[in-house]
Every structure is written in structure tokens, then in C-alpha cells.
Design an enzyme around this catalytic site. Sequence first.
Site, PDB file in Angstrom:
ATOM      1  N   SER A 147       0.861  -1.143  -0.048  1.00 43.69           N
ATOM      2  CA  SER A 147      -0.022   0.044   0.049  1.00 43.69           C
ATOM      3  C   SER A 147       0.862   1.076  -0.049  1.00 43.69           C
ATOM      4  CB  SER A 147      -0.974  -0.003   1.591  1.00 43.69           C
ATOM      5  OG  SER A 147      -1.603   1.058   1.349  1.00 43.69           O
ATOM      6  N   TYR A 164      -2.182  -1.483  10.273  1.00 43.85           N
ATOM      7  CA  TYR A 164      -2.201  -1.857   8.740  1.00 43.85           C
ATOM      8  C   TYR A 164      -0.941  -1.429   8.290  1.00 43.85           C
ATOM      9  CZ  TYR A 164      -3.962  -1.471   3.939  1.00 43.85           C
ATOM     10  OH  TYR A 164      -4.085  -1.449   2.642  1.00 43.85           O
TER      11      TYR A 164
END
Length: 300
Positions: A147, A164
Site C-alpha cells: 500500500s 495496517y
Amino acid sequence: MKDFSGKIAVVTGGGNGMGRELTKQLAEARCSVAICDISDEDMAETVSAAEALAPQGARITHFRADVGKEEDVQAFANHVRTAHETDHIHLLINNAGIGGGGSFVTGPRENWERTFNVCWYGVYNNARAFMPMLVAADEGHIVNVSSVNGFWASIGPDTPHTAYSAAKFAVKGFTEALITDLRLNAPHVKASVVMPGHIGTQIALNTLREFGNDSAVGGGNEEYEAAKARGEQFRDNAITSAEDAARIILDGVRADNWRILIGPDAEAIDEAVRKTPKAAYEGDFGLSIFARLREAIAPG
């Protein structure tokens, strides 16, 4: 890997979003695909859509597996061997992921570890389970979805984003380290790390489904409905569609690109972090980037 025809691919998180679009595009390219997810309903929709595009001979299968659990992933690998009658695969795309676990300081430990387990150990478990099958093929490619939060651990100055981000940093580092490892020990297998920006997927809604109405999203029906609305806005108002993101990933595999950025936001954040890394966590850093992007992509 210039051509996916006749190949066998494994896609995690294939129930919706980028996983579904990757499965459809691979099937259309005459590739057999095995997907896993935790939603049988979502997988059924993906299989139906992919089979409608797949030419005769391409096989699309699904298997319910929680990628954060090693025993589920091993069962999934056994399914692939049996259902596709193979000892090898050509393409592994580790796509499954959820959000949540924002604050390490105040959030529940179980939510933090759940997010980290899916987003990092999901990649690790599948890499362990399928690497021998990639090595057994005449050519192979492992694609790990990180990401922008794998190189910029923020979604804004007022929102912690620790689990995350930690997981996606791990995915990025692991994949980059694999480049040398594979070159030395399995040179016919390549590796790519994917770093999407804002893609039109259900990750926020899937996170809500995963954690439910608890402290991950706030208490009470009103806060739950507000979180659901934000998830729908995230899916519906993205800069890049899941379909376009899947196309960019597969084009990156064809071109043997080890580093695949998706979306103008990913490119802008990457450039800004590299240029001024010490300012990356100042309050106006991300806001200024997104303001410039909005101006650049505004109609007219």
C-alpha cells in the site's frame, strides 16, 4: 511472464474488489484461477463473473480460507493441487487485506493483531505454502499487495494507523528482499510489490464486517451506520477503480516490474515522501498532497 494463457494463478481475497477484477481479467486471458476468501457468497459472484469471461479449458475454483491462519492456507494449497490437478502454479497474488487496529496505544490488542495477521501473515502464509509450487513451474511470479501505507504510515494527522501500516511495511520489505533471494535460488521466479493509493474496493466495509460494532469503529448503531457510510464513500469515490488497478498489476507482471504504484495519489505521495521524508508526518503534509491532486484532476 508475457502471456497468462494456459497458466495457473492463485489469488487471495478473490471475493471482491481487486481480487475479483484480477480473477476476471486472468480468466479472460485464458488463465485458470484458484481464489480464496472468507465469504462464500462473494466468491460465488466472482466465479460466476470469471466463468462468463473464461474460454473453454480455463478452470476457476474457490476455497474458503482465512489467510491469517496457517492451517487454512495449507488446506487451500491442497485444494489447488487437487482441483487443478497440478504440482505447480505460475502466479501467486497475495491480495487479501483488511483495515482496523488503528491505535496501538488505546485500541484492543485483538483487533490490532487480527489486522496485522491478515495483512502480513496472510502474505507470509501463502508465500510459504505456494513457493514450492512456483519453483516447480517453468516460470513463476509472486505479487504481494502492499500500500502507499507501506512507505507512508499515515492516513492523516488526526487518525492513528499502526497495524495496517506495520503490516504493509513488512510486505514491502519482504518482497524487495525476495528479489535477491529468488535471483540466487530460483531465478525463473520473479517478485513484485504493489502499492495502491485510493482504489474503489470494499476494504473499509470488509473491515467493518470483520470487527462489527465494537471499539474498532465506535459503539452504538449511529456510529456503526456512520462507519458504513464512510466505507461506501471510500468504495464509490475512489481515484482509481478496482478494474483499472487489476489491469495495472497484470501489465506490471507482463513487463516484469518489481515495483508497481497504482494511481496518481500513490505516485504523488511516493514522490513527496522521497523528497521530504522528515516532513512526512507533519500535519499538513498529506493534506497539501491531496489538495494538489484534487486541483489537478478537477473537471476542466
